[in-house]
Every structure is written in structure tokens, then in C-alpha cells.
Design a protein around this motif. Structure first.
Motif, mmCIF file in Angstrom:
data_model
loop_
_atom_site.group_PDB
_atom_site.id
_atom_site.type_symbol
_atom_site.label_atom_id
_atom_site.label_comp_id
_atom_site.label_asym_id
_atom_site.label_seq_id
_atom_site.Cartn_x
_atom_site.Cartn_y
_atom_site.Cartn_z
ATOM 1 N N SER A 284 -1.204 7.418 -6.175
ATOM 2 C CA SER A 284 -2.135 7.822 -5.122
ATOM 3 C C SER A 284 -3.588 7.773 -5.567
ATOM 4 O O SER A 284 -4.486 7.701 -4.736
ATOM 5 C CB SER A 284 -1.795 9.231 -4.641
ATOM 6 N N LYS B 22 3.663 0.426 2.702
ATOM 7 C CA LYS B 22 3.257 -0.434 3.802
ATOM 8 C C LYS B 22 2.987 -1.818 3.244
ATOM 9 O O LYS B 22 2.294 -1.961 2.238
ATOM 10 C CB LYS B 22 1.988 0.110 4.471
ATOM 11 N N THR C 268 0.842 -1.194 0.000
ATOM 12 C CA THR C 268 0.000 0.000 0.000
ATOM 13 C C THR C 268 0.874 1.239 0.000
ATOM 14 O O THR C 268 1.845 1.329 0.761
ATOM 15 C CB THR C 268 -0.928 0.017 1.227
ATOM 16 N N ASN D 255 1.580 5.070 0.858
ATOM 17 C CA ASN D 255 1.176 6.105 1.818
ATOM 18 C C ASN D 255 1.845 7.423 1.462
ATOM 19 O O ASN D 255 3.033 7.460 1.104
ATOM 20 C CB ASN D 255 1.571 5.705 3.246
ATOM 21 N N LYS D 256 1.078 8.496 1.527
ATOM 22 C CA LYS D 256 1.601 9.860 1.321
ATOM 23 C C LYS D 256 2.224 10.042 -0.056
ATOM 24 O O LYS D 256 3.247 10.736 -0.205
ATOM 25 C CB LYS D 256 2.605 10.221 2.409
#
Length: 442
Positions: A144, A191, A103, A105-106
Motif C-alpha cells: 500500500s 485491479k 493496482t 486496492n484496500k
């Protein structure tokens, strides 16, 4: 003239006695013991003899199994394990496999982030249990908006039951790997987690693989075969080639028979105390790092340690990484109306990955082999304009200064094989850019 056939152990191996021969011999003995006995198909005596012959036939089959269980080339299962114990080479365990979810993130909008193929993932701390490392089997491209998460397969670096971990135990990217290969993430991060347990570590290699290793085991300490065996026994090594310009290891050199072995050691004349080097070219699985990275020991260091165990004093190995050449094709695929083009391309990719994955160092990619991978798929009518590709292209052969490393695709003519050098290993990446096939309906 009557031909007498020997059954059981013969000069040609074990000859199984057929049930009809066993039954015929039983009839002869019954007639000798009971003259005029009724042996018709409905007689009770015949039924008894037929039942006994069937049981004797199974005993003969068991005797045949016991005979062939004594040889490496024919033994299977537990019998092959026993022969392996006598040889000193045990059956190897398999590596655990599973799937992790990656995953993002940011992530910055409009930018794609790549977790490379072979990325090293590690488990969280487990009380009383060592950490386990896993390598991804394919690249993961995330952004994203459209694809913030994706699943990818993983394989444990170390085989055995230790790689079977519970769900949610693979939780991080190896810190050392991150510091070397993921330095451009910025504020973004990956992640990782495994939603299901990894499995397969309790299984062992099949008979065919184990038998091949047993048949190839070297019986002498310092030979080409012994060094190759030591290197190939390292986890992650696909193939090795030994090169020895002075003839110390390569007995095919023209001046090998000229050695005075009571005066010279392993090579032509050299000064006392001068070290002698030979080269070991190693092709390895992409998931294993060449040099030690974080929690995963490198192929270079492990091959060096394995070869050190069989080399004489003063003879040193120069461990060299083989050139892994990605190969692909450009072609037009003609399929029958109603056929699923996407499914056919997937089948072709899998077939090419299997065929090319079986090649050894220096093994050429044959044009006919690639054509077969296309036309043998159900629903394929024709393959046209097929060109074999390689990336990177071959290094320059005549140059002034450093040899340039070419990153462009090199494409052969229609019908031309891809010729590999002695230190090159052909590889096929299922989702590689070298595969460019246009599908049309015939």
C-alpha cells in the motif's frame, strides 16, 4: 584432362551456374557466330553480353529457389506453407502479447500482496466477441505504500488474432483462479487494466519452428512418434516422454521381437478385456494450468483428448505432469572497472533463460554452458566459485513411507553438472531466489 561440371539438377542437388561461366559461354558463342568480333572491355558487344549474363544469372538463382522449394528441409515462406498443406499441418499463429497495470486496492499497511506468475486475466464482455484469457509472465509484488501499482507482461492463452484486444479491455482476474489461488487477500483486491492494445496475434510462427514440426510429423498412426506428436501439438506443452514398461509403445524393449502379433495386441500376454496403460510425462509452460481453471482448459485434459485420437481401443494413456526443477547459480562475478554490473547481470539472466529454456526433459544443465553465459558477456573478467543450484532438491531415493518433498536449495560442487532425471525439466526463473551472484570490480 578437362573436368566437365554439370549445372542445374544433379545427383548432388542443384548446382548454380556462376555468372563468369555464363559470360564465358556467351563469349564462345559470339566468337563462333562473329569471327574476329571485338570483345574487349570497351566494345559494345561485350557490354550487351555482360548485361545479358547478369540477367541469366538471376534466372539461375530463381531456378535454384524453385528446386529447393520442393523439400521441407530447404523450402521457405509460401513454398513451405504449400508443403505443409500437402502434409496436413498448417503454420500455427502466434499468441498476442501486451502489458497490463496491476493496482492494489484496500491493502493493509505493512503487508505485501503477490499476484503469482501465470495468473489468469480475462477481458470484459465484448458484444459479439468471445472473452479472451491472458497469463502473466512474471509475479507482481505490491504494497500500500511503496509499490501500489506495477506493470507486468501478459500472453494470450489461445493464439490467433482473437487475442489482439483494444486498450482497457483486460479488466479482471478469472473468478475461478481467484477462488483457488487468491484466497488470502482479505479485504484487499487487485485491479487490472491494459493501457495499450495487445498485439502479435496476426503473426505466424517463423520458418524454422514450422519446418521443425513438419520434419517431425509422424507418418504412422500408432507409434511412439505419433503419440508424442499428438501431445506436443497441444498449446503450452514443452516436451513429452513416453514410458511403457510392457513394451507396447517402446519397441526398444528386449522382448518386443518376441510378440506373436496374430495373437497378442501391443503388449505381452494379458487377459482379454483387461485395459492396458502407458505413461505420458508432460512438461508444460508455467502459464498454462495443469487442470482446467476457469476459462482456461488444462494441459492434462487437452493432452488426454489429443492422445485419445491416436490410441487403439483398450489402450489408455496415463498423463503425468513432469517435475519442473528451478535451477540457479551462486557465484562471484569479477567485472572490468567502469562496467555496469546491473546491466551485466541482466544480460547473464537473459542468456541463462535462453540456454536452459532450450533443454528437453531429462536434459542436464552443464557447468561449462553456465560458465559460458557469464564469461562471454563484454566487461566480464572472471567468474569465481560458481555453484549450480536446483530447487526443489531431488526426491529421496531410499526412504520408508512417503518420499519427502524437499523445498531447500540443493547446491553442487564447483565444476559439477546438474543431472536431471528422465521426468525432470530444468527451468530458469529470471527473478528466482536460486540466482545469487555477487559482483566485484577487478
Amino acid at each position: 584432362m578437362t573436368t566437365v561440371t554439370d549445372y542445374g539438377v544433379t545427383a548432388d542437388g542443384f548446382v548454380l551456374k556462376p555468372v563468369d561461366v555464363i559470360l564465358s559461354e556467351s563469349f564462345d558463342r559470339a566468337r563462333a557466330a562473329f569471327p574476329g568480333a571485338d570483345l574487349t572491355s570497351t566494345s559494345a558487344l561485350r557490354k550487351i553480353l555482360e548485361t545479358a549474363a547478369a540477367e541469366d544469372g538471376e534466372l539461375w538463382k530463381r531456378l535454384e529457389d524453385l528446386y529447393y522449394a520442393n523439400f521441407l528441409s530447404t523450402a521457405v515462406g509460401d513454398a513451405l506453407d504449400l508443403l505443409g498443406e500437402d502434409t496436413g499441418l498448417e503454420r500455427a499463429p502466434l499468441a498476442s502479447t501486451g502489458t497490463v497495470t496491476v493496482t492494489l486496492n484496500k491493502g493493509v499497511e505493512g503487508r505485501s500482496y503477490v499476484l503469482p506468475q501465470g495468473a489468469i486475466l480475462v477481458t470484459a464482455d465484448r458484444p459479439g466477441l468471445p472473452a479472451q484469457s491472458f497469463g502473466t509472465v512474471a509475479p507482481v509484488v505490491l504494497d500500500s505504500r511503496g509499490t501500489p501499482a506495477a506493470d507486468v507482461g501478459v500472453v494470450a492463452f489461445e493464439p490467433g488474432p482473437g487475442g489482439d484486444v483494444e486498450a482497457d479491455k483486460i479488466t479482471a482476474i478469472d473468478p475461478t483462479y481467484r477462488s483457488i489461488y487468491l484466497t488470502d487477500l482479505g479485504a484487499a483486491d487487485f485491479k487490472v487494466t491494459n493501457k495499450a492494445a495487445t498485439t502479435g496475434g496476426t503473426e505466424q510462427e517463423p520458418d524454422g519452428t514450422y519446418r521443425g514440426r513438419l520434419l517431425g510429423i509422424a507418418r504412422n498412426l500408432w507409434t511412439v512418434e505419433a503419440v508424442a506428436q499428438a501431445a506436443q501439438g497441444v498449446r503450452g506443452v514443452l516436451d513429452v516422454v513416453l514410458s511403457d514398461p510392457l513394451g507396447g509403445v517402446d519397441v526398444s524393449q528386449s522382448y518386443f521381437d518376441l510378440f506373436n502379433f496374430d495373437q497378442r495386441a501391443f503388449s505381452s500376454e494379458r487377459r482379454v478385456g483387461q485395459p492396458y496403460f502407458f505413461t505420458v510425462v508432460v512438461a508444460h509452460d508455467f502459464r498454462w494450468p495443469w487442470h482446467t481453471t476457469g476459462s482456461v482448459p488444462g494441459v492434462f485434459e487437452r493432452v488426454g483428448a489429443a492422445v485419445d485420437a491416436v490410441r487403439p481401443i483398450g489402450i489408455h494413456a496415463n498423463i503425468v505432469e513432469a517435475d519442473h526443477i528451478e535451477v540457479g547459480v551462486r557465484a562471484t562475478l569479477v567485472i572490468a572497472p567502469g562496467s555496469d554490473g546491473v546491466a551485466l547481470l541482466s544480460a547473464v539472466r537473459r542468456r541463462l533463460a535462453t540456454d536452459i529454456g532450450a533443454l528437453r526433459l531429462g536434459g542436464d544443465v552443464l557447468y561449462a554452458q553456465v560458465v559460458s553465459a557469464f564469461v562471454e558477456q563484454p566487461g566480464v573478467l572472471d567468474v569465481q566459485g560458481l555453484h549450480l543450484r536446483r530447487a526443489p532438491a531431488a526426491f529421496g531415493r531410499i526412504t520408508f513411507g512417503d518420499v519427502p518433498f524437499q523445498r531447500v536449495l540443493a547446491e553442487g560442487a564447483v565444476g559439477e553438472n546438474l543431472v536431471m532425471g528422465p521426468t525432470e525439466l530444468a527451468t530458469f526463473v529470471v527473478d528466482g531466489e536460486a540466482f545469487d551472484v555477487t559482483v566485484v570490480t577487478g
